[in-house]
Design a protein around this motif. Structure first.
Motif, short mmCIF file in Angstrom:
data_model
loop_
_atom_site.label_atom_id
_atom_site.label_comp_id
_atom_site.label_asym_id
_atom_site.label_seq_id
_atom_site.Cartn_x
_atom_site.Cartn_y
_atom_site.Cartn_z
N THR A 25 13.10 -34.21 -17.73
CA THR A 25 12.57 -34.23 -19.13
C THR A 25 11.44 -34.98 -19.26
O THR A 25 10.78 -35.61 -18.28
CB THR A 25 13.60 -35.22 -19.87
N GLY A 26 10.78 -34.88 -20.41
CA GLY A 26 9.59 -35.43 -20.56
C GLY A 26 9.57 -36.82 -20.44
O GLY A 26 8.60 -37.57 -19.90
N ARG A 27 10.61 -37.54 -21.08
CA ARG A 27 10.91 -38.99 -21.01
C ARG A 27 10.96 -39.30 -19.50
O ARG A 27 10.26 -40.39 -18.87
CB ARG A 27 12.04 -39.39 -21.62
N GLU A 28 11.63 -38.48 -18.84
CA GLU A 28 11.97 -38.80 -17.12
C GLU A 28 10.60 -38.84 -16.61
O GLU A 28 10.32 -39.71 -15.74
CB GLU A 28 13.14 -38.05 -16.54
N ASN A 29 9.86 -37.63 -16.72
CA ASN A 29 8.50 -37.75 -16.32
C ASN A 29 7.64 -39.02 -16.50
O ASN A 29 7.00 -39.60 -15.70
CB ASN A 29 7.71 -36.44 -16.90
N LEU A 30 7.68 -39.44 -17.88
CA LEU A 30 7.03 -40.44 -18.00
C LEU A 30 7.26 -41.98 -17.37
O LEU A 30 6.66 -42.57 -17.08
CB LEU A 30 6.93 -40.87 -19.70
N ILE A 31 8.73 -41.95 -17.27
CA ILE A 31 9.34 -43.05 -16.49
C ILE A 31 9.12 -43.15 -15.20
O ILE A 31 8.42 -44.23 -14.45
CB ILE A 31 10.79 -42.98 -16.56
N GLN A 32 8.89 -41.94 -14.43
CA GLN A 32 8.15 -41.80 -13.10
C GLN A 32 6.91 -42.15 -12.92
O GLN A 32 6.40 -42.95 -11.98
CB GLN A 32 8.20 -40.48 -12.59
N TYR A 33 5.99 -42.22 -13.91
CA TYR A 33 4.62 -42.47 -13.87
C TYR A 33 4.53 -43.88 -14.26
O TYR A 33 3.87 -44.72 -13.76
CB TYR A 33 3.87 -41.84 -15.12
N ALA A 34 5.41 -44.29 -14.93
CA ALA A 34 5.63 -46.00 -15.49
C ALA A 34 5.93 -46.73 -14.20
O ALA A 34 5.57 -47.85 -13.98
CB ALA A 34 6.55 -46.05 -16.48
#
Length: 312
Positions: free
Chosen positions: A93-102
């Motif tokens: 998901t978009g959120r999961e992608n941002l979590i990976q970058y975080a």
């Protein structure tokens, strides 16, 4: 304002071919800096050096005072970037992608991820799989990952690719928000000249691996030495003759249905008075605003003329 990005006499060659020929410029905090040039001018090579993907052969690149070759980790810890098309995991998901970058950044809170999702306009779609996203939504998400750590330097390569008009307006809002509230320096490379003019304070023109000019996109009222006016008249020949005799008129051109005149700054009332004194009927008298595209073409075409002359 402090200098965030400093590029000093940077050169890059591949074999015997010199791609970047000693470029220098700086970007200050809160400044939105456009980087323009035709294909093959050296834009992409420069950006790849700025983010540490390739090394310059000589010169220095400093981010927040840290030399990217000597202190790469410290320099890049201040950078958020989109280089070419952002890579995203379609099955997440978009959120999961941002979590990976975080996780890569190491210090991004859940609250910041939610905040970024709202800033980029994906709050209602952030839990959808990225494979369902449009190109414009993926571009927004790419911008979101670059904003996660409130970077002091935001580097954007063709950031409006795939964005619709609403997305482009949102992009401008986000960039200005980062510049004004976070005091980020924003470095934008784009081929959409009108977009650069809308959002940037300053632009650098690069051609043939050299910086040809660094200029403000805003007119400096009261500081220029000359300004351009368009004049519509019923007697172009008489108007041309009158204008050519005035010491404060630098250049006069007959553009078929109107006259273009470059005059000394602040002398437009004198010009009108002289035209009327010589019985020239003035139908229209208006200031001509040059676009960034005009300036871009002026620089590029000027370089082409030099190349032709040098090959004779």
């Amino acid at each position: 304002m402090g200098v965030v990005l400093e590029v000093k006499d940077v050169k890059k060659h591949i074999g015997k071919r010199e791609i970047i020929k000693g470029i220098s410029f700086s970007v200050e905090e809160g400044q939105i800096f456009g980087f323009l040039g035709p294909n093959g001018a050296g834009k992409t090579t420069t950006i790849r050096m700025l983010v540490g993907l390739i090394k310059p052969n000589s010169g220095s690149i400093k981010i927040m005072g840290h030399d990217i070759q000597k202190e790469k980790e410290k320099a890049l810890s201040n950078v958020g970037c989109i280089v070419e098309n952002p890579d995203m995991y379609g099955f997440l998901t978009g959120r999961e992608n941002l979590i990976q970058y975080a996780k890569m950044y190491g210090s991004v809170s859940k609250e910041r991820i939610d905040e970024v999702a709202e800033i980029i306009g994906l709050k209602d779609r952030i839990n959808d799989k990225v494979k369902k996203y449009s190109l414009g939504m993926k571009q927004r998400l790419g911008l979101g990952q670059a904003l996660l750590v409130r970077p002091k330097l935001l580097i954007l390569d063709e950031p409006t690719n795939g964005l619709d008009p609403v997305g482009i307006m949102d992009f401008r809002r986000i960039v200005r928000l980062m510049a004004e509230e976070n005091k980020s320096a924003v470095f934008i490379s784009s081929h959409i000249l009108a977009e650069i003019q809308q959002v940037c304070d300053t632009v650098a023109f690069i051609n043939g691996g050299e910086i040809k000019s660094v200029e403000s996109t805003k007119e400096s009222e009261g500081k220029g030495t000359k300004e351009n006016f368009g004049i519509a008249t019923s007697n172009i020949n008489l108007a041309m003759e009158t204008l050519s005799k005035l010491p404060f008129v630098y250049e006069v051109k007959n553009n078929e249905d109107k006259i273009s005149a470059a005059i000394q700054y602040g002398t437009s009332p004198k010009v009108i008075a002289e035209l009327m004194k010589n019985s020239v009927e003035v139908i229209e008298f208006y200031k001509e605003h040059k676009t960034l595209e005009d300036r871009f073409m002026q620089i590029v075409e000027g370089e082409e003329e030099k190349d032709v002359a040098s090959n004779k």
